[in-house]
Design an enzyme around this catalytic site. Structure first.
Site, short mmCIF file in Angstrom:
data_model
loop_
_atom_site.label_atom_id
_atom_site.label_comp_id
_atom_site.label_asym_id
_atom_site.label_seq_id
_atom_site.Cartn_x
_atom_site.Cartn_y
_atom_site.Cartn_z
N LYS A 245 0.83 -1.20 0.00
CA LYS A 245 0.00 0.00 0.00
C LYS A 245 0.87 1.25 0.00
O LYS A 245 0.50 2.28 -0.52
CB LYS A 245 -0.88 0.01 1.25
CG LYS A 245 -2.13 -0.79 1.06
CD LYS A 245 -3.13 -0.47 2.13
CE LYS A 245 -4.26 -1.46 2.03
NZ LYS A 245 -4.64 -2.05 3.27
N ARG A 246 2.02 1.14 0.62
CA ARG A 246 2.89 2.29 0.79
C ARG A 246 3.47 2.78 -0.55
O ARG A 246 3.56 3.97 -0.79
CB ARG A 246 4.01 1.88 1.75
CG ARG A 246 4.81 2.98 2.37
CD ARG A 246 5.78 2.39 3.39
NE ARG A 246 6.30 1.08 2.97
CZ ARG A 246 7.26 0.93 2.08
NH1 ARG A 246 7.83 1.95 1.52
NH2 ARG A 246 7.67 -0.29 1.75
#
Ligand code: GLU
Length: 471
Positions: A245-246
């Site tokens: 997600k980062r």
């Protein structure tokens, strides 16, 4: 049928469909379709606590959205008696045993091994203490496969992508295969299903390489033949670390919401680890099916380059005609509203020629909201350079006169008049800037002549008048 190509996508419904699962599914699907084989979808939901129906539905929907179809469908939770039968068989043949160590004992052993920099493995004394087992409460503990801790054998397999891979048997320990007779664990249930479903090729993510020797030992214990293996390269984010997600959006729904076209996203994902023989990037799925070659899949990690995806999606958008593009925007608007104004499809169609070139994804239509709703802006924005409000108002007055006389349909004529106005005022920006802001309310937007053409004479004049009132 002997020698039939049968592959499977085996997702665990423990989270929403993501780019990684879509890539594994697509590569399996491409391979099956290229070979004229079967693509099987198998939901691995034996983990009752973590599996959810909602996630399963999301996976199915996501795969369908990306254009995949499957020939057979299975759910592991519907097949529990099959696994129990095989677990019982291994227990009866002393190939598996009940381990009665507590979780604390196992964790302590693990920590000690890690401290000694040893590879953690559990060599269980219960496998040799049959009499002791009988006295124990069999409900406690888990079922493990008997693995020879003194073996000097290497478990080898040929990976179609990565070549020869080997693991030392003795380092595996007596690994767990089931929590109890009714509850198989992944490494066990997957092997049973791959066998029962006659899977010819196991194509999955690289993170499963370490599971493969364990699965091979289960196959050997049950006398199953080994399928072919192909482990797909890791997906990396823009910073070259594992995709998360980062460093990149992961869930398929997010791409849906942002307005990526499924054809474009599928095209992009198919090239994460595979290159067209002629290097082309925009490739229709039928063509990918024709040329797909598992042996040519890359070994090294595939970088998920968001900029490239945007470019590709923009190219797919450019290929849609006004009607098609407007329809897709209407569809996404009803699911995930991007424009906070009412609009009809007809209005939208008029905007398409201008918007299409500038859109990378469907949600970019939000940059053109001023076509459907009067823009809100600060009057200071109308001011060009160091000009006074008076000068700006005068310019808008003259622009309105031109629009009234020339209309907005003849773009060339309107443009010419604005150019002459610029000359007359001694500053082209003075003619164009306030007019453009009056129409769009934005610092940057397309040429006001193009906007006026779409808005029409009446709306254009209304907006110019409204701007003059602000001054
Ligand atoms: N259920 C496993 C997963 O979702 C499947 C791995 C495999 O393909 O064997 O990762």
């Amino acid at each position: 049928m002997a020698n039939e190509i049968r592959v499977r996508m085996a997702p665990s419904p423990t989270g929403y469909a993501h780019i990684g699962s879509a890539r594994t599914a697509l590569f399996n699907w491409l391979f099956a379709r290229h070979e004229g084989g079967k693509f099987i979808l198998r939901i691995e939901d034996t983990d009752k606590e973590r599996s959810k129906k909602e996630y399963e539905e999301d996976l199915l929907e996501g795969f369908k959205w990306m254009g995949m179809d499957w020939d057979e469908f299975y759910r592991q939770s519907d097949r529990m008696p099959i696994y129990s039968k095989y677990i019982q068989k291994l227990l009866d043949e002393d190939r598996a045993f009940w381990c009665h160590h507590s979780e604390e004992e196992l964790e302590k052993e693990r920590q000690e091994q890690l401290e000694k920099k040893a590879i953690p493995r559990h060599v269980c004394e219960y496998k040799n203490q049959k009499s002791k087992i009988k006295n124990q409460n069999e409900e406690r503990g888990i079922i493990r496969l008997v693995v020879d801790e003194n073996s000097d054998r290497k478990i080898k397999f040929h990976d179609l992508i990565r070549g020869e891979i080997e693991f030392e048997e003795r380092l595996l320990g007596d690994f767990s295969i089931a929590k109890d007779i009714e509850t198989p664990l992944y490494n066990f249930a997957a092997v049973i299903d791959d066998y029962e479903m006659e899977i010819s090729h196991v194509i999955r993510g690289e993170e499963h390489i370490a599971n493969t020797p364990r699965q091979i030992l289960v196959q050997e214990a049950l006398g199953f033949e080994m399928p072919a293996y192909a482990h797909l390269p890791l997906l990396l984010g823009s910073d070259k670390s594992k995709l998360s997600k980062r460093n990149g959006a992961v869930s398929l729904n997010e791409y849906k919401k942002m307005g990526y076209l499924p054809e474009a996203l599928a095209n992009f994902i198919c090239l994460l680890g595979f290159t067209m023989p002629d290097g082309r990037e925009i490739v229709a799925m039928e063509e990918l099916i024709n040329v797909f070659d598992l042996l040519k899949v890359h070994k090294s990690g595939a970088v998920f380059d968001m900029k490239k995806l945007d470019w590709m999606n923009g190219e797919y958008i450019k290929r849609l005609n006004d009607e098609e593009l407007a329809e897709k925007i209407v569809q996404i608007q009803t699911q995930f509203p991007i424009l906070n104004s009412q609009f009809s499809k007809e209005e939208l169609i008029k905007v398409m020629p201008l918007a299409r070139e500038r859109m990378k994804k469907l949600s970019d239509i939000s940059e053109f909201g001023y076509f459907f709703k009067e823009p809100e802006y600060d009057r200071g924005l109308l001011v060009w350079k160091n000009k006074s409000f008076e000068e700006i108002k005068n310019s808008l007055f003259l622009v309105a006169e031109i629009v009234r006389e020339k209309g907005t349909e003849e773009k060339g004529a309107l443009g010419q008049e604005l150019d002459s106005l610029g000359v007359k005022l001694g500053d082209r920006g003075l003619a164009y800037w306030p007019f453009r802001v009056a129409l769009s309310g934005l610092k940057t937007s397309p040429d006001p002549v193009d906007i006026a053409e779409i808005l029409g004479k009446e709306k254009t004049l209304e907006r110019v008048k409204r701007a003059m009132k602000l001054l």
